[in-house]
Scaffold this active site. Structure first.
Site, PDB file in Angstrom:
ATOM      1  CE  LYS A   1      43.395  38.905  40.414  1.00  0.00           C
ATOM      2  NZ  LYS A   1      43.787  39.696  41.591  1.00  0.00           N
TER       3      LYS A   1
ATOM      4  CG  ASP B   1      42.915  45.456  41.989  1.00  0.00           C
ATOM      5  OD1 ASP B   1      41.982  44.715  41.629  1.00  0.00           O
ATOM      6  OD2 ASP B   1      43.970  45.044  42.484  1.00  0.00           O
TER       7      ASP B   1
ATOM      8  CD  GLN C   1      46.131  39.178  44.634  1.00  0.00           C
ATOM      9  OE1 GLN C   1      45.990  39.656  43.500  1.00  0.00           O
ATOM     10  NE2 GLN C   1      45.131  38.621  45.290  1.00  0.00           N
TER      11      GLN C   1
HETATM   12  N1  GUN Z   1      43.205  40.245  47.191  1.00  0.00           N
HETATM   13  C1  GUN Z   1      41.977  39.705  47.255  1.00  0.00           C
HETATM   14  N2  GUN Z   1      41.194  40.207  46.271  1.00  0.00           N
HETATM   15  C2  GUN Z   1      41.949  41.071  45.572  1.00  0.00           C
HETATM   16  C3  GUN Z   1      41.711  41.892  44.437  1.00  0.00           C
HETATM   17  O1  GUN Z   1      40.621  41.941  43.864  1.00  0.00           O
HETATM   18  N3  GUN Z   1      42.770  42.629  44.018  1.00  0.00           N
HETATM   19  C4  GUN Z   1      43.971  42.606  44.642  1.00  0.00           C
HETATM   20  N4  GUN Z   1      44.932  43.400  44.164  1.00  0.00           N
HETATM   21  N5  GUN Z   1      44.227  41.863  45.680  1.00  0.00           N
HETATM   22  C5  GUN Z   1      43.219  41.092  46.144  1.00  0.00           C
END
Ligand code: GUN
Length: 285
Positions: free
Chosen positions: A53, A120, A97
């Site tokens: 990311k 998110d 995350q």
């Molecule tokens: N863990 C697995 N997928 C995601 C996501 O799309 N965002 C976040 N913050 N954590 C994750």
């Protein structure tokens, strides 16, 4: 019938080129979007996701930082870091995350993200807005899936869509987005009685379970559009989707590969939401 391959990597590349142009315009106005990511602990998959990311954000001209906290960090310390980012005017978007270590309440942390920086779309306010069809931050994998479906040359309205998995990150929000497009949506889960019968009726299948081999060619109707969100590493570390890709692509109308399908689009939508967050707080349309 041999399926059209829905190449998420290429769709993401084209989409990011459009985002990059918008970032350049914003920068010429004096605003640089910044994505801040909190990562707690050393889970290998989470580390590679957040690195991807950050790299993708920087590639289109954004600033990105990873706030990497130790596995043993207390909930209070995580919340302190989060509050710092909430209040930092240089930060456009925040992502925490998940999963988090057990001493840190995921619910408490996600509820503490400033909803205006919640790229998110995990904050209860943003989830609530999605469910009453208000404009809001929408979770990135579901958004990416809808963008992929835009490339499947089909009309979603009135179609039977079947989602495998009822998670808050993928299954439930993507069902809402499909409903907004006037699909008739069914969500299947671990207690569903006859998965095969539901799948066989579906014109759109979205599988987000994380079990390789779950969807076989016998489950899929001729011409159906199949989106595979599964990404489970096998014993050699190779990522496997939920769908038996080689068989199903002989029957489906369109299908996403794993890797190179939904994954690159999830990251693209993080960038998309970060750009929106920056524009929103600057009052730019
Ligand atoms: N863990 C697995 N997928 C995601 C996501 O799309 N965002 C976040 N913050 N954590 C994750």
């Amino acid at each position: 019938m041999v399926a059209k391959i829905l190449d998420g990597k290429q769709i993401a590349k084209d989409y990011r080129a459009g985002l990059q142009e918008q970032v350049e315009t914003l920068k010429s106005q004096g605003y640089t979007p910044k994505l801040s990511v909190i990562l707690v602990g050393n889970d290998g998959a989470s580390q590679s996701y957040v690195n991807a990311k950050k790299k993708a954000a920087e590639k289109i001209g954004m600033i990105s930082e990873i706030v990497h906290l130790d596995e043993s960090t207390s909930e209070e310390e995580v919340l302190n870091e989060l509050n710092r980012l909430n209040e930092d005017d240089s930060v456009s978007g925040i992502l925490v995350q998940v999963p988090l270590p057990e001493q840190v309440s995921e619910q408490k942390v996600l509820e503490s993200i400033n909803p205006d920086k919640d790229v998110d779309g995990f904050h209860p306010i943003n989830i609530g807005k999605l469910y009453i069809d208000e404009q809001t931050f929408v979770p990135c994998t579901p958004l990416g899936i809808m963008e992929i479906l835009n490339h499947a040359d089909m009309d979603i309205e009135g179609k039977d869509a079947v989602i495998l998995g009822r998670s808050h990150i993928v299954g439930q929000p993507v069902s809402k987005l499909l409903l907004q497009k006037n699909a008739s949506v069914t969500i299947l889960h671990s207690k569903t009685k006859d998965m095969h019968q539901h799948l066989k009726n579906a014109y759109i299948i979205v599988s987000a379970v994380g079990r390789p081999g779950l969807v076989t060619k016998d489950d899929v109707k001729e011409g159906a559009v199949v989106v595979d969100v599964g990404n489970t590493p096998d014993e050699n570390g190779k990522l496997k989707g939920d769908v038996e890709y080689e068989d199903v692509k002989e029957i489906a109308g369109a299908i996403t590969p794993v890797p190179g399908g939904v994954g690159p689009m999830t990251i693209t939508m993080v960038l998309n939401n970060t750009l929106i967050a920056e524009k929103m707080r600057r009052g730019i349309k």
